[in-house]
Design an enzyme around this catalytic site. Sequence first.
Site, PDB file in Angstrom:
ATOM      1  N   SER A  12       3.134   0.627   8.202  1.00  0.00           N
ATOM      2  CA  SER A  12       4.363   1.097   8.151  1.00  0.00           C
ATOM      3  C   SER A  12       4.323   2.362   9.192  1.00  0.00           C
ATOM      4  O   SER A  12       5.221   2.709   9.781  1.00  0.00           O
ATOM      5  CB  SER A  12       4.509   1.639   6.951  1.00  0.00           C
ATOM      6  OG  SER A  12       3.558   2.458   6.383  1.00  0.00           O
ATOM      7  N   ARG A  69      -3.846  13.543  -0.217  1.00  0.00           N
ATOM      8  CA  ARG A  69      -4.687  14.269   0.175  1.00  0.00           C
ATOM      9  C   ARG A  69      -5.969  14.648  -0.961  1.00  0.00           C
ATOM     10  O   ARG A  69      -6.486  15.765  -1.107  1.00  0.00           O
ATOM     11  CB  ARG A  69      -4.227  15.781   0.796  1.00  0.00           C
ATOM     12  CG  ARG A  69      -3.360  15.571   1.741  1.00  0.00           C
ATOM     13  CD  ARG A  69      -2.708  16.739   2.314  1.00  0.00           C
ATOM     14  NE  ARG A  69      -1.675  16.817   3.164  1.00  0.00           N
ATOM     15  CZ  ARG A  69      -0.476  16.698   3.151  1.00  0.00           C
ATOM     16  NH1 ARG A  69       0.155  16.295   1.928  1.00  0.00           N
ATOM     17  NH2 ARG A  69       0.255  16.308   4.297  1.00  0.00           N
ATOM     18  N   ARG A  70      -5.898  13.469  -1.893  1.00  0.00           N
ATOM     19  CA  ARG A  70      -6.873  13.570  -2.829  1.00  0.00           C
ATOM     20  C   ARG A  70      -7.889  12.416  -2.531  1.00  0.00           C
ATOM     21  O   ARG A  70      -8.751  12.221  -3.488  1.00  0.00           O
ATOM     22  CB  ARG A  70      -6.280  13.220  -4.091  1.00  0.00           C
ATOM     23  CG  ARG A  70      -5.238  14.552  -4.426  1.00  0.00           C
ATOM     24  CD  ARG A  70      -4.966  14.413  -6.208  1.00  0.00           C
ATOM     25  NE  ARG A  70      -4.047  15.337  -6.276  1.00  0.00           N
ATOM     26  CZ  ARG A  70      -3.483  15.341  -7.456  1.00  0.00           C
ATOM     27  NH1 ARG A  70      -3.890  14.585  -8.561  1.00  0.00           N
ATOM     28  NH2 ARG A  70      -2.294  16.188  -7.685  1.00  0.00           N
ATOM     29  N   GLY A  71      -7.948  11.586  -1.444  1.00  0.00           N
ATOM     30  CA  GLY A  71      -8.683  10.581  -1.036  1.00  0.00           C
ATOM     31  C   GLY A  71      -8.407   9.414  -1.731  1.00  0.00           C
ATOM     32  O   GLY A  71      -9.086   8.271  -1.801  1.00  0.00           O
ATOM     33  N   VAL A  72      -7.179   9.147  -2.314  1.00  0.00           N
ATOM     34  CA  VAL A  72      -6.825   8.083  -2.912  1.00  0.00           C
ATOM     35  C   VAL A  72      -6.542   6.862  -1.889  1.00  0.00           C
ATOM     36  O   VAL A  72      -7.020   5.673  -2.229  1.00  0.00           O
ATOM     37  CB  VAL A  72      -5.347   8.381  -3.579  1.00  0.00           C
ATOM     38  CG1 VAL A  72      -4.645   6.896  -4.077  1.00  0.00           C
ATOM     39  CG2 VAL A  72      -5.552   9.319  -4.972  1.00  0.00           C
ATOM     40  N   LEU A  73      -5.964   7.033  -1.057  1.00  0.00           N
ATOM     41  CA  LEU A  73      -5.644   6.125   0.134  1.00  0.00           C
ATOM     42  C   LEU A  73      -7.138   5.432   0.717  1.00  0.00           C
ATOM     43  O   LEU A  73      -7.421   4.337   0.714  1.00  0.00           O
ATOM     44  CB  LEU A  73      -5.110   6.310   1.275  1.00  0.00           C
ATOM     45  CG  LEU A  73      -4.772   5.100   2.443  1.00  0.00           C
ATOM     46  CD1 LEU A  73      -4.277   4.085   1.711  1.00  0.00           C
ATOM     47  CD2 LEU A  73      -3.977   5.627   3.637  1.00  0.00           C
ATOM     48  N   THR A  74      -8.182   6.280   0.693  1.00  0.00           N
ATOM     49  CA  THR A  74      -9.580   5.906   1.125  1.00  0.00           C
ATOM     50  C   THR A  74     -10.111   5.026   0.203  1.00  0.00           C
ATOM     51  O   THR A  74     -10.962   4.033   0.375  1.00  0.00           O
ATOM     52  CB  THR A  74     -10.318   7.241   1.550  1.00  0.00           C
ATOM     53  OG1 THR A  74      -9.813   7.813   2.622  1.00  0.00           O
ATOM     54  CG2 THR A  74     -11.639   6.914   1.759  1.00  0.00           C
ATOM     55  N   VAL A 118       0.899  -1.292  -0.021  1.00  0.00           N
ATOM     56  CA  VAL A 118      -0.051   0.091   0.035  1.00  0.00           C
ATOM     57  C   VAL A 118       0.787   1.356   0.041  1.00  0.00           C
ATOM     58  O   VAL A 118       1.564   1.566   1.108  1.00  0.00           O
ATOM     59  CB  VAL A 118      -0.986  -0.071   1.291  1.00  0.00           C
ATOM     60  CG1 VAL A 118      -1.860   1.351   1.146  1.00  0.00           C
ATOM     61  CG2 VAL A 118      -1.942  -1.180   1.177  1.00  0.00           C
ATOM     62  N   TYR A 158      -4.156   3.424   9.746  1.00  0.00           N
ATOM     63  CA  TYR A 158      -5.175   2.487   9.472  1.00  0.00           C
ATOM     64  C   TYR A 158      -6.444   2.366  10.387  1.00  0.00           C
ATOM     65  O   TYR A 158      -7.271   1.681   9.958  1.00  0.00           O
ATOM     66  CB  TYR A 158      -4.569   1.161   9.237  1.00  0.00           C
ATOM     67  CG  TYR A 158      -3.553   0.825   8.196  1.00  0.00           C
ATOM     68  CD1 TYR A 158      -4.299   1.038   6.710  1.00  0.00           C
ATOM     69  CD2 TYR A 158      -2.200   1.000   8.183  1.00  0.00           C
ATOM     70  CE1 TYR A 158      -3.340   0.781   5.658  1.00  0.00           C
ATOM     71  CE2 TYR A 158      -1.446   1.078   6.882  1.00  0.00           C
ATOM     72  CZ  TYR A 158      -1.968   0.826   5.777  1.00  0.00           C
ATOM     73  OH  TYR A 158      -1.159   1.095   4.728  1.00  0.00           O
ATOM     74  N   PHE A 216       4.502  -9.293   6.028  1.00  0.00           N
ATOM     75  CA  PHE A 216       4.193  -9.326   4.563  1.00  0.00           C
ATOM     76  C   PHE A 216       3.658  -7.880   4.204  1.00  0.00           C
ATOM     77  O   PHE A 216       3.672  -6.880   4.921  1.00  0.00           O
ATOM     78  CB  PHE A 216       3.192 -10.289   4.350  1.00  0.00           C
ATOM     79  CG  PHE A 216       2.020  -9.986   5.270  1.00  0.00           C
ATOM     80  CD1 PHE A 216       0.811  -9.121   4.899  1.00  0.00           C
ATOM     81  CD2 PHE A 216       1.858 -10.850   6.352  1.00  0.00           C
ATOM     82  CE1 PHE A 216      -0.168  -9.194   5.587  1.00  0.00           C
ATOM     83  CE2 PHE A 216       0.646 -10.722   7.073  1.00  0.00           C
ATOM     84  CZ  PHE A 216      -0.534  -9.999   6.754  1.00  0.00           C
TER      85      PHE A 216
END
Length: 413
Positions: free
Chosen positions: A120, A91-96, A83, A125, A413
Site C-alpha cells: 500500500s 511506533r511500538r514495534g507491532v508491524l515488526t 496488514v 516493506y 490480493f
Amino acid sequence: MTDPADLRPITTEEWPAFSRAMLEVFGDEPIGSFTETPPSVAELDRSLGLFADDGRVAATAGIYSRQLTVPGAVVPCAGITWVTVSPTHRRRGVLTAVMRRQLTELHEQGREPVAGLWASEGGIYGRFGYAPATARGNLHGRTRQMAFRPDVDLGTGTVTPADADAYRAGAARVHEALRRWVPGTMERDERWWERLLRDPAEHRGRASARRFLLHTEVDGEVTGHAAFRVRSRWTDDGEPDGTVVVEEVRARSTPAYAALWRYLLDIDLVRTVESAYAPAEDPLRHLLADPRALHARPLDGLWLRLVNVGRALAARRYPAPIDMVIEVRDRFCPWNDGRWWLRGHPAGAFCAPTDGDPDLVVDVDALAAAYLGGVSLGTLQAAGRVTEVSPGAVTQAATAFSWPVSPFCPDQF
C-alpha cells in the site's frame, strides 16, 4: 503489547471486528457481506490479530496459500495480505512483530519458500526483506493515434462480447494455459475467479459495469479474453471524449491479442485508453505504427520476499549455467544470512549453505528483486546493492538470473 506471543489467529466470530478494524485503517467502506462473514479465499488459521486491552482489534494480517510461477517452475507462495496497524499502536514495534511472526512461521512450517504482497506504501516493506519483483505499466494513450502497423495480423478468429459466466469459463482456460510461462503469475481456482469478477458499484469509479470479450477461433476454441469498463465523458463542445479502462487482456496467440486490442481501441465515443495493471513491457506498443502514441508510467507490482534462500534459488531454472557462491545479507531472517552455493542450468538447480569464498555479496531484498528475472543484478550492482568479489561474477549471474519473458502479476490480493 508488541510481543509476538500476543498475536494470534482470529476465529470466525471475531471476523466482523477484525475486518472493520482493517477497513478503517485502509479508509474503505464495508461492501456487501464482507464484514459479516469471511470471504471464500480467507484462511483464518493463517490470520493474525492483536487485541487491545479494551477488546478493539489493534493490528491485522493474513496469508493466502497461492501458487506462483517463477522462471521455469511453479512454487508455493505465501500471499501476505490484510496488514494494518491502528494509529493507537503505531511506533511500538507491532508491524515488526507481525512481519517476524509471519516469516518465522513460514520458515518453520517449510510450506512456501517465497512470500509476496502488494504494498500500500512503497517505504514500508523493504526493511523486512521485500522488494518489487514485477512492474505494472500504467499505460495510457489517445485511441485515434493508435493505428496498427499495416503488417499486423488480426487472424481469422472473432472477438465477441460475453456475459460473466461465458467469460469466466473461457478466460479460465486461457489463464491456465498461460500462467506457467509468465513469472509472477498466480493460479486462479474457482474462489479466486469469483473474487476477481465481483463488481460492486462502489468500486467502479464513475465507470460502467465491467464488460467482457472473448476471442474465438473458427473451430470454437477460446484463445483470448479481455475485461474492461467505459467511462463516458463529453466536452463542453458536445464532442465525445470517453475512456476505455482496460483491466486485463490475455491471449494465446499474437493475432488474438492484436484483435482484442483492436476492438478495445475502436469502441465508439472513446478517445482515451487506460490500462493501469497491464505489463510494463506490454506487446501493445510493438503493434502500433506510432510507438509514441502509447505512454507508460511504470509502478511497482508484486513485492517478493525469499523466505528460504536455498529452496527458492533451487526451485527456479536458469537459462545460462551458473556455478558460484553468493553471500546473502539478511538481518531480519537469520536462517538466510550466510553463503550459498548455487549451481543452476535450464533443466534444474541446486543450492545449499557453504563456507566457500563468495563470488557475490547481495542483500536479500535485492536478490528478491532479481528472482523473477525482471530486475538485472547488473542494475542492482550499479545501485550499490550487489558487490562483485570474483571478476565477471555479476555478468555471469545477471545472465543466469534473466528470463526471456518479463515477469507480470495480474492478481492483486
